[in-house]
Each structure stands twice: as C-alpha cells, then as structure tokens.
Design a protein around this motif. Structure first.
Motif, PDB file in Angstrom:
ATOM      1  N   GLY A  12     -35.025  10.287 -69.477  1.00  0.00           N
ATOM      2  CA  GLY A  12     -35.616  10.898 -70.764  1.00  0.00           C
ATOM      3  C   GLY A  12     -36.345   9.893 -71.431  1.00  0.00           C
ATOM      4  N   ALA A  13     -37.255   9.285 -70.986  1.00  0.00           N
ATOM      5  CA  ALA A  13     -37.796   7.891 -71.521  1.00  0.00           C
ATOM      6  C   ALA A  13     -39.278   8.325 -72.154  1.00  0.00           C
ATOM      7  N   VAL A  91     -29.194   3.768 -67.771  1.00  0.00           N
ATOM      8  CA  VAL A  91     -28.979   4.364 -69.210  1.00  0.00           C
ATOM      9  C   VAL A  91     -29.181   5.727 -69.113  1.00  0.00           C
ATOM     10  N   CYS A  92     -28.003   6.537 -69.376  1.00  0.00           N
ATOM     11  CA  CYS A  92     -27.936   7.996 -69.249  1.00  0.00           C
ATOM     12  C   CYS A  92     -28.370   8.755 -70.627  1.00  0.00           C
ATOM     13  N   ASN A  93     -29.659   8.633 -70.925  1.00  0.00           N
ATOM     14  CA  ASN A  93     -30.049   9.099 -72.081  1.00  0.00           C
ATOM     15  C   ASN A  93     -30.684  10.567 -72.474  1.00  0.00           C
ATOM     16  N   ALA A  94     -31.188  11.169 -71.346  1.00  0.00           N
ATOM     17  CA  ALA A  94     -31.662  12.398 -71.350  1.00  0.00           C
ATOM     18  C   ALA A  94     -30.497  13.633 -71.758  1.00  0.00           C
ATOM     19  N   ARG A 147     -26.415  -7.581 -67.708  1.00  0.00           N
ATOM     20  CA  ARG A 147     -27.250  -8.507 -66.696  1.00  0.00           C
ATOM     21  C   ARG A 147     -26.414  -8.382 -65.366  1.00  0.00           C
ATOM     22  N   LYS A 148     -25.285  -7.765 -65.424  1.00  0.00           N
ATOM     23  CA  LYS A 148     -24.864  -7.614 -64.174  1.00  0.00           C
ATOM     24  C   LYS A 148     -24.777  -6.225 -63.673  1.00  0.00           C
ATOM     25  N   ALA A 149     -23.923  -5.330 -64.052  1.00  0.00           N
ATOM     26  CA  ALA A 149     -23.979  -4.064 -63.768  1.00  0.00           C
ATOM     27  C   ALA A 149     -23.214  -3.105 -64.806  1.00  0.00           C
ATOM     28  N   THR A 150     -24.048  -2.050 -65.609  1.00  0.00           N
ATOM     29  CA  THR A 150     -23.359  -1.494 -66.513  1.00  0.00           C
ATOM     30  C   THR A 150     -24.013   0.061 -66.572  1.00  0.00           C
ATOM     31  N   ILE A 151     -23.231   0.886 -67.022  1.00  0.00           N
ATOM     32  CA  ILE A 151     -23.584   2.209 -67.143  1.00  0.00           C
ATOM     33  C   ILE A 151     -23.409   2.414 -68.860  1.00  0.00           C
ATOM     34  N   LEU A 152     -24.638   3.105 -69.373  1.00  0.00           N
ATOM     35  CA  LEU A 152     -24.681   3.364 -70.691  1.00  0.00           C
ATOM     36  C   LEU A 152     -24.782   5.040 -70.826  1.00  0.00           C
TER      37      LEU A 152
END
Length: 250
Positions: A12-13, A91-94, A147-152
């Motif tokens: 959703g960018a 980044v799960c923004n949508a 900077r490693k591995a993340t889900i937002l």
C-alpha cells in the motif's frame, strides 16, 4: 536514524502512510539498497513513481494484497533482484476501514475486512518468511532487529479489546484484533528463525482514511513508527505499541 535496513518491502505504498514510509526511508543518510514499494496500480501512482525516479533504491511493484495467487511470482521476482540476499523488513501497511455499526454490519463486510486486514498480512508473512529467515541468518551478530529481520503489522487502537469503550466499527475492530493475535503468534513461531514481529498503532492520522481533522500528521506517525521498529528487541517482539512507543493493552 541514519542507516536503513538493506532490503524493505512495503504494501500500500502509493498513498497515505505507505507513501510516507517511502518518503522518510529514502531520506536516511544510508538508505536501503532495495525498497520494494507495492501497490495495486503502479501506473497511476504518480507521486510514488516520481520518488522512484529520484531514488534508484525504490522499486515500484504491482501487488493487490487480496490477489493471493500473485504472491508467489512477486516473491520470486524480489528474490531475483535481491541476488541471494534476504529481506530485512516487511511492512504490512495495506488495509481498509469503515465505521459500520451493529445493525448495518453484513457478512460480506466482515469477510472483506478480514481478507484484507488479516489474511493478507498473514499470507505475506508466510510467503516472505524464507527471505526474512535468510536475512537473519546472514546477520547473526546484528543488534538492530529491523536491519536483521522484522515484520511490522499495521494495527490500530480500535483493535484493542482493553481500550474499547465506544463500540461500533465491528468489521474493522474485529480484523485488527485478529491481526494482533497473528502478530503475537508469529513472534513465537518465528523466533527460532531470528524474525521479530510487532503490531503498531499509527495514531489517528491525517490521511484519506483518518480525515483531515485527525490530530496526527503522516510525518509524525511514520517517524514514530520507524523509531519503534528500529528499537525492537526480542523482549518487545509480539507486542502492540502506539507510534510514540507506548505499550498498548490487547
């Protein structure tokens, strides 16, 4: 914040908070090597395309988050561009929103909201987990989790059961409460792979969704959320925060 993760994917960018994520991330003193900015109609994403012309790291890609059959090809396309490296931040923004009350809520509304706001982020995480895991493996000593591995996962205070004093918004509240549970459960199941997860409430923001009377600007919201995710630790993984870093009740 001066150094961004090497590879970031944002859904959703093309507008609202997703677009503001892109705007702020490309301005880091060390921007990402790859910023995959996805939206349903790239050809009409005028502002996003203008940013991409000025910043070579931005790759505008087509993604309708409800078209689950397209996920595999998107993942393979991104994997090819990453050239053996992993994805550091998803980044799960949508998402979609409505204010429907008790009497007007329909099964179709509940299904649509749940599909976009819960099933899509969950399926995206499943699809890109191998690339997130790869990133974590390549940076075992990295102390900054994003900077490693993340889900937002983009959540909301309206998804908090403990803060629900007003009622209404049944489909949206239920979908964000479910997304909060997905986030918490992912933090447990993906911990061994070195992948952290966080749900963040962006505030009531001046966007098409939030309206112009909202008290928080997109700039303030995204600056805060980037601070939250950049300081995420194993202990804070699987929690719900607001954009100012305050822990919120489930």
């Amino acid at each position: 914040m001066s150094t961004a993760p090497r590879a970031i994917l944002i859904t959703g960018a093309n507008r609202g908070l997703g677009l503001e994520f892109v705007r702020q991330i490309v301005c880091f003193s060390t921007p990402p090597k790859y910023l995959f900015a996805t939206c349903r109609n790239p050809e009409s994403a005028t502002i996003l395309n203008e940013i991409a012309k000025s910043h070579s790291c931005v790759k505008v890609l087509k993604l309708d988050v409800c078209d689950f059959s397209s996920y595999k090809n998107l993942k393979e396309n991104i994997s090819t561009m990453l050239e053996g490296e992993g994805l550091n931040l998803l980044v799960c923004n949508a998402g979609i929103f409505n204010r429907i009350g008790f009497e007007d809520t329909t099964p179709e509304m509940m299904t649509a909201m749940y599909t976009t706001n819960v099933i899509a982020p969950m399926t995206l995480a499943q699809t890109f987990a191998p690339l997130l895991k790869l990133a974590a493996q390549k940076l075992p000593e990295e102390t900054k989790s994003w900077r490693k591995a993340t889900i937002l996962n983009m959540s909301s205070d309206l998804g908090s059961v403990g803060m629900n004093d007003n009622g209404g918004c049944y489909p949206y509240r239920a979908s964000k409460a479910a997304l909060n549970m997905v986030t918490k459960t992912q933090s447990i199941d993906l911990k061994a792979d070195g992948i952290l997860t966080v749900a963040v409430h962006p505030g009531w923001v001046q966007t098409d969704m939030g309206g112009q009377s909202a008290p928080v600007t997109p700039t303030e919201s995204i600056k805060g959320m980037l601070s939250v995710v950049s300081n995420l630790s194993e202990e804070s993984s699987g929690r719900l925060f607001d954009f100012e870093g305050e822990l919120m009740p489930w």
